[in-house]
Motif scaffolding. Structure first.
Motif, PDB file in Angstrom:
ATOM      1  N   GLU A 198       0.839  -1.211   0.000  1.00  0.00           N
ATOM      2  CA  GLU A 198       0.000   0.000   0.000  1.00  0.00           C
ATOM      3  C   GLU A 198       0.869   1.254   0.000  1.00  0.00           C
ATOM      4  OE1 GLU A 198      -2.793  -0.227   3.169  1.00  0.00           O
ATOM      5  OE2 GLU A 198      -3.847  -1.974   2.341  1.00  0.00           O
ATOM      6  N   PRO A 250     -11.815  -3.596  -1.775  1.00  0.00           N
ATOM      7  CA  PRO A 250     -12.505  -2.613  -0.897  1.00  0.00           C
ATOM      8  C   PRO A 250     -11.581  -1.464  -0.491  1.00  0.00           C
ATOM      9  CG  PRO A 250     -12.968  -4.847  -0.203  1.00  0.00           C
ATOM     10  CD  PRO A 250     -11.943  -4.960  -1.247  1.00  0.00           C
ATOM     11  N   ALA A 251     -10.335  -1.770  -0.223  1.00  0.00           N
ATOM     12  CA  ALA A 251      -9.397  -0.720   0.202  1.00  0.00           C
ATOM     13  C   ALA A 251      -9.215   0.303  -0.924  1.00  0.00           C
ATOM     14  CB  ALA A 251      -8.045  -1.349   0.554  1.00  0.00           C
ATOM     15  N   ILE A 273     -11.409   0.993  -3.399  1.00  0.00           N
ATOM     16  CA  ILE A 273     -12.645   1.796  -3.578  1.00  0.00           C
ATOM     17  C   ILE A 273     -12.757   2.835  -2.461  1.00  0.00           C
ATOM     18  CG2 ILE A 273     -15.170   1.651  -3.548  1.00  0.00           C
ATOM     19  CD1 ILE A 273     -14.835  -1.062  -5.004  1.00  0.00           C
ATOM     20  N   GLN A 274     -12.445   2.437  -1.247  1.00  0.00           N
ATOM     21  CA  GLN A 274     -12.513   3.371  -0.118  1.00  0.00           C
ATOM     22  C   GLN A 274     -11.599   4.570  -0.377  1.00  0.00           C
ATOM     23  OE1 GLN A 274     -11.569   1.482   3.553  1.00  0.00           O
ATOM     24  NE2 GLN A 274     -11.976   3.261   4.827  1.00  0.00           N
ATOM     25  N   ARG A 275     -10.374   4.279  -0.881  1.00  0.00           N
ATOM     26  CA  ARG A 275      -9.408   5.355  -1.141  1.00  0.00           C
ATOM     27  C   ARG A 275      -9.945   6.302  -2.232  1.00  0.00           C
ATOM     28  NH1 ARG A 275      -3.939   6.612  -0.043  1.00  0.00           N
ATOM     29  NH2 ARG A 275      -4.323   5.292   1.764  1.00  0.00           N
ATOM     30  N   LEU A 333     -13.095   6.878  -3.035  1.00  0.00           N
ATOM     31  CA  LEU A 333     -14.237   7.672  -2.564  1.00  0.00           C
ATOM     32  C   LEU A 333     -13.794   8.796  -1.617  1.00  0.00           C
ATOM     33  CD1 LEU A 333     -16.835   4.795  -2.062  1.00  0.00           C
ATOM     34  CD2 LEU A 333     -16.751   6.485  -3.894  1.00  0.00           C
ATOM     35  N   GLN A 334     -12.644   8.624  -0.940  1.00  0.00           N
ATOM     36  CA  GLN A 334     -12.139   9.686  -0.063  1.00  0.00           C
ATOM     37  C   GLN A 334     -11.529  10.831  -0.876  1.00  0.00           C
ATOM     38  OE1 GLN A 334      -9.367   7.658   2.418  1.00  0.00           O
ATOM     39  NE2 GLN A 334     -10.914   6.773   3.786  1.00  0.00           N
ATOM     40  N   ASP A 335     -11.155  10.541  -2.134  1.00  0.00           N
ATOM     41  CA  ASP A 335     -10.465  11.556  -2.947  1.00  0.00           C
ATOM     42  C   ASP A 335     -11.428  12.677  -3.317  1.00  0.00           C
ATOM     43  OD1 ASP A 335      -9.570  12.565  -5.843  1.00  0.00           O
ATOM     44  OD2 ASP A 335      -7.817  11.915  -4.710  1.00  0.00           O
ATOM     45  N   GLY A 343     -14.776  11.956  -4.758  1.00  0.00           N
ATOM     46  CA  GLY A 343     -15.668  11.930  -3.592  1.00  0.00           C
ATOM     47  C   GLY A 343     -16.766  12.970  -3.658  1.00  0.00           C
ATOM     48  N   ASN A 352     -10.098 -11.437  -2.340  1.00  0.00           N
ATOM     49  CA  ASN A 352      -9.670 -10.445  -1.368  1.00  0.00           C
ATOM     50  C   ASN A 352      -8.664 -11.100  -0.432  1.00  0.00           C
ATOM     51  OD1 ASN A 352      -9.431  -8.254   0.242  1.00  0.00           O
ATOM     52  ND2 ASN A 352     -11.424  -8.471   1.252  1.00  0.00           N
TER      53      ASN A 352
END
Length: 1394
Positions: free
Chosen positions: A1100, A1147-1148, A1150-1152, A1154-1156, A1160, A1367
């Protein structure tokens, strides 16, 4: 009694052939095709059924000579044979047969036989006998007897024509006296009743005949006369019960062969439906051989025919036989020891079904096929000579007798089938003629004699075919020749006369029948078809007198024919088949070619002909006018023995323009070259353009030519003419070639005093003409002196040349005031020195002049002789044309043998002195030279080079492996040099730095990283950091580069333009976006390479900063212009995401995203593309996994099903007793007993096997806790020499014969009388050690995890939906899918034997 020649149309023969003449005729076969099969040789003890003849049938195929001859026959098939057979109808006999049918109810004709008389049998039992004049002499029998006996089915006349045998359809046989028509015998008991007579044949013995009936039997008939009583004794030779005979043929020999050793055996050939038999009737009955047909059509008719043939100077009988389409030949001969051999000859293969086979003479066969077509074949060459259609004859067939219809049809189906096409009694040969019986007529076939065959073609106006056939008679290559006997020379004379006659007829007919109207081309074509043929045959017959007198005078009446005739002569003249023409033809030929503008043809013909009968002046003038110089020279030479006039004529043309300095035309150049060749030929004693000068004229011609060349003035000289015009002209025309001509001539002048004087004289003239004359170039003068130097260098030289002249030439060639032609002058001087001119010069002066004139090759030549090799290196370096060659020269001196150490050392020192110059001329070659010879001096060389760029080029060629020299050639140098090169590369060629770092390994990492950082080469720095193991450091360098390039894309347009202009000045043509893409590819590949060895957190730390770097500039893009850039950046971001998904959990990611802030804050539509792309990838992988799982399941199920089937198969014991105690397992005992059977078939009592202690292993099986024995076959293991203690080892390496599974069988016996019955009980299916091993092999056949572990993993995946395969949050858990070597092999499983 004789047959009428006129009626039979038999040609007259001057002298009848004798037996000797026939025997001595050459046999066409080069060597006879003899394959003496062992089963045929020893004929003393062969019986009718024991003879294996399969090898005979196959013998032809193996013989190469046979194939070769077959091929030859096909090739020469184009030869003309004309009409070979003459077909006549015997009208008198034909009319009387028809008349007898009408008037006396004789019935239709059924059989015919021919001797000195002709006998015809009829369907109402009569035999009509005709004499040679076709008059009816006898009518034998009555219709009353015909009603009793049936039709006449077979006839035979004995060899002295006194007796006639008649066989009848109802089986009776009658014998008649042909002198008075008296009935001598009626034979009714010679063969079984109720069968028709198919054949009756007299043998050569007057009291012996054979008959063959429709029962397939053969009988011998012996005629006796005892006390006035005529009797007939019958003996069965072949019984129809053993196979039906349908054809018999006794061997007949003429009176001239009555003493032949074979005739005493009274041979008889018989053809049954399956084989041929040859038997001897005398002295006692004996079967000589049998020969099976092989596969044939059952409807085909067997055929037999005997003939005496001359093979290898001996006359022996040959039996021809066939059934179907192949004619076989068997030669019967008796050798000196008295043994009789039957030898198979080459067979004849046809493409039709034969129904009749007859010999016309010893070389010619006449065959009839089932379509009633006659084929005439030449036996030795196997050529088909002619085909005739006989369907009009309406041939009589003997089918009713073969079916024995007169006696109720009591014959076998096979014989009846053969009888459909049988015509044995309708074809009869006698004395070179074949008679065919039709329903209403009698026909005769005879060979035409050679004249008739030719005349037959002439009647059809086939002149070329007639000539071709006549020529084959002349040469003796024709087939089936009749009427040519005696001396070969006389024979040729007779045929040649006939051919002359045909040629005249052909010419007359062509002239009469020429088309009167139409195009001239049609007329020309008409004569072009005829004239060459006539010319050809006249030349073949060597009758040119005929050709040029009678035939030419006749053709000359037609202008077109005359033209065609004259044109057709050309190829014959050029090939020298015609050497001399008559004067009129010669004149006409020349004038015709001249009129038609065919002057090249004139020249070609003239030089091949005798021209003494021509008007020489006229021909010379014609040649000159038409520029036929070869012909003109030839006419002067051979017509008048004048060798000088042609030279004068040619000099008159090329002299003036050369004298005036004008360029020559192409034609004049051709003339000049011809003149040189002509002079060369005259001086060498050869005639021009071909042949040789007569020997007595050779010296005279040489002297004349020399006298001519050294003339002071020409004949018609003007006042201005310079002296020696001819030599001067030739020197101006082509100095080198003229001097070569002289050099060749001087070679021949060894001991001829006169010639040596001429030689000195010519040399003096050459010097006089050339040295004091400014007209000649340095090259021309050099040629002269080279020529002189060569002559002077010869050991037997007698020439004298003043040495001062050589000094003059040296001055002239080295004159510094004239700079033009520098190379040419140097080459000329070098050539002069090489041929021995050095001895004529002072060496010091020569060197001084050469250096002054910059003739470095001359200097090299001189230094080479003095071994001053270091000086030669200077020469190379100074010479602008040869600088590049200096490297090879230095290398050769330093590496090749033949130079002393001192010489090598001086050359080595000299090279080091000039090293800077060497590197600047060609750095690559200089580096190669240094690597090979100066590896210890690299650092001093670098110091000496001074210039950085030179050092860079030198080191790059020396150290960079990509430059192409072999790695072993590069010396082991310190890392400082490599680092120096990296620094220079950073300055002069930064793009190649990374490539160099990848290919070379000799540098130190830390120092090199410092150099690349100093020059800001990020890509190279990143490569080195990664190599060092600092992945994070490398990543940061590349990430910074990417950010810089992204910044360039997102900055203001004005700044962007300025930067683009700057990059254009640097020569880069890439757009900012392309540069971003390149940088991104570099960083992605780094992350890919590194991610495999990192844990999740470290991964990561790599991928997320990269994703951040790609997404952050997108929020800076605003305005309509940025739309394209934004699209491209989103695509590149998608690329990063796709590559990440292999290493980072979805998932990690997609989460990143959506935070952008870019994604976002926007609506879902903006990130829809990203999400959908990831879902598609997920769906694809899920489908792939499900398919794979399904395949693996079915694969495993199939393998296990087959294995279970194999191990649970019932077993069959080989014996009914125990293999240890050897007692039956059915022995009576009260207690039940267990029996064990192995898959190898061996059987044991359980107790016996336990006693042998063949291993006892207990296994816990499931919750039951039963202990099960694991058995192995005692006999199989002991046969492999295994001790009981080694049982486990034996099981590992056991062969197939040992057990796959054991089954316990319990056998109980109830009651003393009751039979023992076995009950098979499957107690438990277990796997023994060997089966376990087999199962392991099956499982390990695919490298990788077992199917079981794969299926287990898959089931986990399905149960654990959240984490799952897609995953893998815990990479270290040991899942088989995380193994780098994991791969699925989806090939079908191995087959298990049923």
């Amino acid at each position: 009694m004789k047959i009428d020649d006129k009626e039979f149309d038999i040609p007259q023969v001057d002298t009848p052939p004798t037996l000797e003449s026939i025997l001595n005729e050459p046999e066409d076969e080069d060597e006879p095709f003899i394959l003496e099969d062992t089963c045929l040789l020893n004929t003393e003890n062969i019986d009718a059924h024991s003879c294996e003849t399969s090898s005979l049938a196959s013998s032809d195929s193996g013989d190469r000579a046979h194939l070769k001859r077959r091929r030859k026959a096909v090739e020469t098939n184009a030869t003309v044979h004309g009409s070979v057979l003459k077909h006549s109808v015997l009208k008198g006999i034909s009319a009387q047969i028809v008349s007898a049918a009408d008037k006396v109810d004789a019935g239709l004709p059924t059989a015919i036989t021919v001797s000195n008389v002709i006998a015809v049998g009829t369907s109402h039992g009569l035999a009509l006998v005709f004499d040679q004049n076709q008059a009816l002499r006898l009518c034998l029998g009555t219709t009353a007897t015909g009603a009793e006996y049936g039709a006449v089915s077979a006839l035979s006349i004995n060899h002295d024509c006194t007796r006639l045998l008649c066989g009848f359809a109802k089986g009776q046989i009658t014998m008649w006296d042909l002198a008075n028509g008296k009935l001598l015998r009626t034979i009714t008991d010679a063969h079984p009743p109720g069968t028709a007579i198919l054949h009756i044949k007299f043998t050569d013995l007057p009291t012996l005949a054979v008959c063959n009936d429709s029962g397939g039997s053969v009988f011998e008939l012996s005629f006796r006369r005892v006390m006035g009583m005529r009797t007939c004794e019958s003996r069965c030779l072949f019984s129809g019960s053993k196979g039906e005979v349908c054809c018999v043929e006794p061997l007949h020999s003429g009176p001239e062969l009555k003493d032949h050793p074979i005739t005493h055996y009274c041979l008889l050939a018989m053809a049954s439906l399956t084989k041929i038999l040859v038997i001897g009737l005398k002295p006692s009955l004996k079967v000589w051989m049998t020969f099976p047909y092989g596969k044939t059509d059952p409807a085909s008719v067997p055929q037999l025919a005997w003939q005496f043939v001359a093979v290898q100077k001996a006359v022996n009988p040959i039996l021809a036989f066939c059934r179907g389409d192949t004619v076989h030949f068997l030669l019967v001969k008796k050798d000196e020891s008295g043994t009789v051999h039957v030898i198979k000859q080459r067979q004849l293969q046809l493409s039709c079904d034969l129904i009749s086979l007859t010999w016309l003479n010893s070389r010619t066969l006449v065959l009839m096929d089932s379509g009633e077509k006659l084929h005439v074949y030449d036996r030795p060459s196997q050529e088909e000579l002619e085909t005739l259609d006989l369907s009009d004859v309406q041939l009589v067939y003997n089918s009713s007798h073969f079916k024995s219809l007169a006696t109720g049809g009591n014959v076998s189906q096979a014989l009846a089938l053969v009888g459909e096409k049988a015509c044995y009694q309708s074809v009869c040969s006698y004395g070179g003629q074949i008679v065919y019986l039709g329903t209403k007529s009698v026909h005769v076939m005879t060979l035409r004699n050679w004249r008739e065959r030719v005349d037959h073609l002439l009647k059809q106006e086939k002149f070329t075919e007639a000539l071709s056939l006549a020529w084959s008679f002349h040469e003796g290559t024709a087939k089936a020749v009749l009427g040519l006997f005696g001396d070969p020379v006389k024979r040729k004379g007779v045929v040649a006369d006939k051919m002359v006659e045909i040629l005249f007829q052909y010419v007359e007919r062509s002239l009469k029948k020429c088309p009167e109207q139409g195009k001239i081309q049609v007329l020309e074509q008409h004569f072009q078809d005829m004239v060459p043929v006539v010319v050809d045959y006249c030349l073949l017959l060597q009758r040119t007198d005929l050709l040029f007198n009678q035939i030419y005078s006749r053709l000359a009446e037609n202008s077109v024919a005359k033209g065609v005739f004259l044109e057709s002569l050309e190829p014959y003249i050029l090939s020298e088949r015609i050497g001399c023409l008559t004067a009129p033809v010669m004149r006409d030929l020349l004038s015709y070619f001249q009129e038609n503008g065919m002057m090249e043809s004139v020249e070609g013909c003239l030089v091949h002909m005798d021209i003494t009968n021509l008007d020489i002046q006229q021909v010379v003038q014609m040649c000159w006018d038409n520029q036929l110089y070869d012909a003109m020279i030839y006419v002067f030479n051979s017509g008048m023995n004048d060798y000088i006039s042609p030279m004068e004529k040619l000099f008159q043309v090329i002299g003036p323009p050369l004298h005036e300095g004008k360029p020559l035309t192409d034609e004049q150049v051709v003339m000049g070259n011809k003149l040189l060749v002509y002079i060369s030929c005259c001086l060498a004693g050869r005639a021009y353009p071909l042949g040789d000068i007569p020997e007595d004229l050779v010296p005279q011609v040489k002297n004349q030519v020399f006298e001519f060349l050294i003339r002071l003035h020409s004949v018609e000289a003007t006042q201005e003419e310079e002296v020696y015009p001819y030599i001067r002209t030739l020197l101006h025309f082509d100095t080198r070639e003229f001097l070569n001509v002289l050099a060749l001539t001087f070679e021949d002048f060894k001991n001829d005093k006169q010639a040596l004087e001429y030689q000195q004289r010519i040399v003096d003239i050459l010097l006089k003409v050339m040295v004091d004359n400014s007209d000649f170039t340095p090259s021309q003068v050099g040629c002269l002196f080279t020529f002189l130097a060569r002559q002077l260098a010869k050991p037997d030289n007698t020439l004298f040349v003043n040495r001062k002249l050589f000094d003059q030439v040296l001055e002239f060639l080295c004159s510094p005031d004239d700079d033009c032609r520098h190379t040419e002058r140097q080459q000329v001087l070098l050539e002069l020195l090489q041929v021995g001119g050095v001895v004529q010069f002072d060496e010091g002066r020569l060197l001084a002049l050469a250096e002054k004139a910059e003739f470095y090759q001359i200097c090299e030549f001189m230094y080479e002789q003095k071994h001053l090799y270091d000086q030669i290196i200077d020469c190379y370096l100074k010479d602008p044309l040869r600088k590049e060659e200096v490297y090879n020269y230095i290398h050769n001196i330093l590496s090749m043998p033949g130079y002393s150490p001192e010489e090598k050392q001086t050359a080595w020192n000299k090279s080091l002195q000039h090293v800077k110059e060497l590197v600047s001329i060609n750095p690559a070659k200089a580096a190669e030279l240094v690597a090979g010879h100066f590896s210890s001096e690299v650092e001093p060389i670098i110091t000496a080079l001074q210039d950085d760029y030179l050092v860079f080029q030198f080191l790059k060629n020396l150290l960079d492996p990509s430059e192409g020299h072999a790695p072993q050639a590069v010396p082991k140098l310190g890392p400082e040099l490599y680092e120096l090169l990296v620094g220079l590369l950073c300055r002069f060629n930064p793009r190649q730095v990374t490539a160099f770092l990848q290919t070379s390994q000799q540098y130190r990492l830390e120092e090199t990283i410092e150099i690349t950082k100093q020059h800001q080469l990020h890509e190279a720095t990143a490569y080195l950091l990664e190599k060092k193991g600092d992945v994070q450091g490398a990543f940061q360098v590349l990430l910074q580069t990417l950010k810089d390039k992204l910044h360039a894309v997102t900055q203001e347009p004005s700044e962007q333009k300025a930067e683009e202009e700057e990059s254009e000045m640097e020569g880069e043509e890439q757009t900012p976006l392309t540069r971003v893409e390149e940088a991104l590819n570099d960083i992605i590949s780094l992350c890919h390479r590194s991610s495999h060895g990192l844990n999740q957190q470290q991964r990561e730390a790599l991928w997320f900063p990269l994703l951040e770097a790609m997404m952050s500039p997108q929020k800076l893009l605003k305005g309509p212009d940025a739309k394209h850039t934004s699209e491209v950046l989103k695509e590149l971001t998608m690329k990063v995401l796709n590559n990440m998904s292999s290493f980072i959990a979805l998932p990690a990611i997609i989460q990143r995203i959506l935070q952008d802030p870019v994604y976002g804050k926007g609506k879902l539509a903006e990130i829809q593309g990203l999400i959908l792309g990831m879902l598609e990838t997920f769906n694809y992988e899920q489908t792939l996994l499900e398919t794979t799982t399904s395949l693996l399941n079915s694969d495993l199920h199939w393998s296990l099903a087959h294995l279970r089937k194999a191990v649970s198969r019932g077993l069959h014991p080989r014996q009914d007793h125990c293999n240890i105690c050897l007692q039956l397992y059915k022995r009576r005992q009260e207690s039940e007993e267990e029996v064990i059977i192995f898959s190898c078939g061996h059987l044991y009592h359980c107790q016996c096997l336990q006693r042998k202690e063949q291993g006892f292993m207990g296994k816990e099986l499931g919750p039951m806790g039963d202990r099960v024995h694991s058995w192995s076959c005692y006999k199989c293991t002991s046969s492999q020499n295994a001790r009981p203690g080694d049982r486990v080892a034996a099981e590992g390496g056991r062969a197939r014969s040992t057990s796959l599974a054991q089954t316990k069988v319990t056998s109980a016996h109830r009651g003393s009388a009751a039979e023992a019955c076995g009950r098979k009980e499957l107690s438990e299916v277990t796997l023994d050690a060997q089966q376990t091993q087999a199962w392991d092999q099956l499982r390990c056949m695919y490298k990788g995890p077992s199917r079981l572990s794969i299926l287990t993993e898959i089931s986990h995946c399905h149960s654990n939906e959240k984490a799952g395969l897609l995953n893998p949050t815990h990479p270290g858990t040991g899942s088989i899918y995380h193994s780098e070597n994991f791969s699925l092999k989806l090939s079908p499983p191995p087959l298990v034997e049923e």
